[in-house]
Design a protein around this motif. Structure first.
Motif, PDB file in Angstrom:
ATOM      1  N   TYR A  42       8.874   1.630   3.415  1.00 30.63           N
ATOM      2  CA  TYR A  42       9.083   3.066   3.246  1.00 30.63           C
ATOM      3  C   TYR A  42       9.796   3.626   4.467  1.00 30.63           C
ATOM      4  O   TYR A  42       9.449   3.308   5.601  1.00 30.63           O
ATOM      5  CB  TYR A  42       7.750   3.791   3.065  1.00 30.63           C
ATOM      6  CG  TYR A  42       7.133   3.549   1.717  1.00 30.63           C
ATOM      7  CD1 TYR A  42       7.503   4.318   0.622  1.00 30.63           C
ATOM      8  CD2 TYR A  42       6.192   2.545   1.528  1.00 30.63           C
ATOM      9  CE1 TYR A  42       6.944   4.096  -0.622  1.00 30.63           C
ATOM     10  CE2 TYR A  42       5.637   2.312   0.288  1.00 30.63           C
ATOM     11  CZ  TYR A  42       6.010   3.089  -0.785  1.00 30.63           C
ATOM     12  OH  TYR A  42       5.462   2.865  -2.016  1.00 30.63           O
ATOM     13  N   ASN A  44      10.347   7.150   5.806  1.00 31.18           N
ATOM     14  CA  ASN A  44      10.014   8.560   5.656  1.00 31.18           C
ATOM     15  C   ASN A  44      10.867   9.436   6.566  1.00 31.18           C
ATOM     16  O   ASN A  44      11.364   8.991   7.586  1.00 31.18           O
ATOM     17  CB  ASN A  44       8.532   8.792   5.967  1.00 31.18           C
ATOM     18  CG  ASN A  44       7.628   8.109   4.956  1.00 31.18           C
ATOM     19  OD1 ASN A  44       8.032   7.843   3.834  1.00 31.18           O
ATOM     20  ND2 ASN A  44       6.409   7.826   5.360  1.00 31.18           N
ATOM     21  N   ALA A  59       8.104  11.598   2.035  1.00 30.71           N
ATOM     22  CA  ALA A  59       8.767  10.432   1.458  1.00 30.71           C
ATOM     23  C   ALA A  59      10.270  10.663   1.420  1.00 30.71           C
ATOM     24  O   ALA A  59      10.743  11.730   1.068  1.00 30.71           O
ATOM     25  CB  ALA A  59       8.237  10.173   0.053  1.00 30.71           C
ATOM     26  N   THR A  61      13.045   7.369   1.430  1.00 25.32           N
ATOM     27  CA  THR A  61      13.555   6.235   0.667  1.00 25.32           C
ATOM     28  C   THR A  61      12.584   5.058   0.781  1.00 25.32           C
ATOM     29  O   THR A  61      11.728   5.041   1.660  1.00 25.32           O
ATOM     30  CB  THR A  61      14.932   5.773   1.193  1.00 25.32           C
ATOM     31  OG1 THR A  61      14.794   5.319   2.541  1.00 25.32           O
ATOM     32  CG2 THR A  61      15.957   6.893   1.127  1.00 25.32           C
ATOM     33  N   PHE A  62      12.751   4.100  -0.106  1.00 25.38           N
ATOM     34  CA  PHE A  62      12.003   2.855   0.008  1.00 25.38           C
ATOM     35  C   PHE A  62      12.907   1.702  -0.400  1.00 25.38           C
ATOM     36  O   PHE A  62      13.902   1.894  -1.096  1.00 25.38           O
ATOM     37  CB  PHE A  62      10.717   2.863  -0.830  1.00 25.38           C
ATOM     38  CG  PHE A  62      10.932   2.891  -2.317  1.00 25.38           C
ATOM     39  CD1 PHE A  62      11.045   1.713  -3.040  1.00 25.38           C
ATOM     40  CD2 PHE A  62      11.005   4.094  -2.999  1.00 25.38           C
ATOM     41  CE1 PHE A  62      11.236   1.733  -4.407  1.00 25.38           C
ATOM     42  CE2 PHE A  62      11.194   4.129  -4.370  1.00 25.38           C
ATOM     43  CZ  PHE A  62      11.307   2.934  -5.079  1.00 25.38           C
TER      44      PHE A  62
END
Length: 154
Positions: A42, A44, A59, A61-62
């Motif tokens: 993750y 953030n 949040a 991107t992941f």
């Protein structure tokens, strides 16, 4: 205090084998995998609110990655697509299914779509007296889908 003595992740309640498999878009089995890991990273975004000295995150991107250390090619199409990609510079992509079979017949199955090679991968890796097994890393371009969840008898 209630204690969970038979957690789904307890290795005494699960067994492994050829637990991963690569498939073409047409559903052809291309390769099996003895061992693999999947993980998500993750990334953030940090922010601060006026009047609040504490830094916060939200949040952003992941990224999902697959790492395999025991790929066994089952269909030549798999390796041919890798070698053609080096010439055409168009990366191949496949679908991967990872599963864990419980001793009670339950199964945890996750499907990873649009997996492309990432980082260093073994083109040739030969050990005398052994089946050809390659070490590969993949980047997953679509969110994984949980198909079934491992359960334990209580």
């Amino acid at each position: 205090m209630i204690r969970n003595e038979r957690a789904a992740g307890d290795s005494r309640h699960a067994r492994t084998g050829k637990d991963g498999a690569f498939y073409s878009e047409d559903g052809v089995l291309l390769a099996t995998v003895d061992t693999f890991t999947s993980n998500v990273s993750y990334n953030n975004a940090k922010y601060s609110v006026l009047g609040d000295a504490q830094e916060h995150e939200t949040a952003n991107t992941f990224a999902v990655n697959l790492t395999m250390s025991q790929i066994v090619v089952e269909d030549d199409q798999f390796f041919v697509e890798v070698m053609e990609a080096l010439e055409t510079q168009n990366p191949p992509h496949w679908n991967f299914q990872g599963s864990l079979l419980g001793r009670n017949g339950s199964e945890e199955r996750v499907v990873y779509k649009e997996c492309i090679p990432s980082g260093q991968i073994d083109i040739q890796n030969v050990t005398v007296g052994d089946v050809i097994k390659r070490n590969w890393n993949f980047f997953v371009n679509r969110p994984p889908k949980l198909q079934s969840l491992l359960g334990v008898d209580r």
